[in-house]
Write a protein that holds these residues in place. Structure first.
Motif, PDB file in Angstrom:
ATOM      1  N   ILE A  19       0.915  -1.283   0.046  1.00 49.62           N
ATOM      2  CA  ILE A  19       0.133  -0.017   0.021  1.00 49.62           C
ATOM      3  C   ILE A  19       0.850   1.240   0.003  1.00 49.62           C
ATOM      4  CG2 ILE A  19      -0.220   0.097   2.427  1.00 49.62           C
ATOM      5  CD1 ILE A  19      -3.141   0.933  -0.035  1.00 49.62           C
ATOM      6  N   LYS A  20       1.974   1.100   0.672  1.00 49.41           N
ATOM      7  CA  LYS A  20       2.945   2.352   0.963  1.00 49.41           C
ATOM      8  C   LYS A  20       3.471   2.702  -0.710  1.00 49.41           C
ATOM      9  CE  LYS A  20       4.143   1.772   5.502  1.00 49.41           C
ATOM     10  NZ  LYS A  20       5.176   1.512   6.504  1.00 49.41           N
ATOM     11  N   GLU A  21       3.789   1.649  -1.314  1.00 49.16           N
ATOM     12  CA  GLU A  21       4.471   1.688  -2.557  1.00 49.16           C
ATOM     13  C   GLU A  21       3.508   2.571  -3.590  1.00 49.16           C
ATOM     14  OE1 GLU A  21       6.224  -2.032  -3.195  1.00 49.16           O
ATOM     15  OE2 GLU A  21       8.328  -1.363  -2.216  1.00 49.16           O
ATOM     16  N   GLU A  22       2.373   1.700  -3.432  1.00 51.08           N
ATOM     17  CA  GLU A  22       1.224   2.304  -4.545  1.00 51.08           C
ATOM     18  C   GLU A  22       0.941   3.764  -4.270  1.00 51.08           C
ATOM     19  OE1 GLU A  22      -2.269  -0.290  -4.596  1.00 51.08           O
ATOM     20  OE2 GLU A  22      -1.036  -1.860  -4.170  1.00 51.08           O
ATOM     21  N   ARG A  75       3.871  10.286  -7.091  1.00 51.55           N
ATOM     22  CA  ARG A  75       5.035  10.649  -8.073  1.00 51.55           C
ATOM     23  C   ARG A  75       4.338  10.900  -9.446  1.00 51.55           C
ATOM     24  NH1 ARG A  75       8.078   5.749 -10.111  1.00 51.55           N
ATOM     25  NH2 ARG A  75       6.093   5.578 -11.103  1.00 51.55           N
ATOM     26  N   ASP A  76       3.411  10.131  -9.847  1.00 49.52           N
ATOM     27  CA  ASP A  76       2.612  10.352 -11.102  1.00 49.52           C
ATOM     28  C   ASP A  76       2.111  11.589 -11.154  1.00 49.52           C
ATOM     29  OD1 ASP A  76       3.756   7.924 -11.972  1.00 49.52           O
ATOM     30  OD2 ASP A  76       2.020   6.761 -11.567  1.00 49.52           O
ATOM     31  N   LEU A  77       1.278  11.962 -10.086  1.00 46.84           N
ATOM     32  CA  LEU A  77       0.463  13.401 -10.033  1.00 46.84           C
ATOM     33  C   LEU A  77       1.532  14.412 -10.140  1.00 46.84           C
ATOM     34  CD1 LEU A  77      -2.189  12.398  -7.150  1.00 46.84           C
ATOM     35  CD2 LEU A  77      -2.774  12.748  -9.712  1.00 46.84           C
TER      36      LEU A  77
END
Length: 128
Positions: free
Chosen positions: A112-115, A121-123
């Motif tokens: 969940i943390k990596e997601e 990052r993508d945002l």
């Protein structure tokens, strides 16, 4: 000058070249035999026994045998075609052998943390 000669003469490329020349000479006798004993007679049969080697004319005391020259050109073309086909086959075999199978890395499930970090990052990238 002696030092430069030693560097030139004892490099690995020179030995590879020498081996290539020796193997090339041996291969040349094989191809010449193939042309003279197999392909030449087959072409002779297909062309109705056409042989250029007997063509010549005389000029004063000299006999100019242009038929042997024509026959040498034909033999060269056959040898060149044979070498081309042989090398093409070797290259295809080498390429097939060297082609590594690219495996796609398996994506491990993200916690969940990596997601969440990936989404942040993508945002941020989209905002720039």
């Amino acid at each position: 000058m002696w030092k430069e000669f030693k560097e030139f003469a004892f490099k690995g490329n020179i030995f590879d070249l020498a081996i290539g020349v020796v193997i090339g000479a041996a291969f040349s006798t094989i191809v010449s035999s193939l042309v003279d004993n197999i392909i030449g007679p087959i072409i002779g049969i297909l062309s109705g026994g056409l042989d250029f080697s007997g063509l010549s004319f005389e000029y004063k005391d000299a006999e100019i045998m242009y038929g042997l020259f024509i026959q040498s050109i034909i033999n060269f073309m056959i040898v060149a075609a044979s070498l081309f086909l042989f090398l093409r086959l070797l290259i295809k075999l080498k390429i097939k052998k060297e082609e590594p199978v690219e495996e796609e890395p398996e994506e491990k499930p993200l916690d969940i943390k990596e997601e969440l970090l990936t989404e942040i990052r993508d945002l941020l990238k989209e905002q720039r």
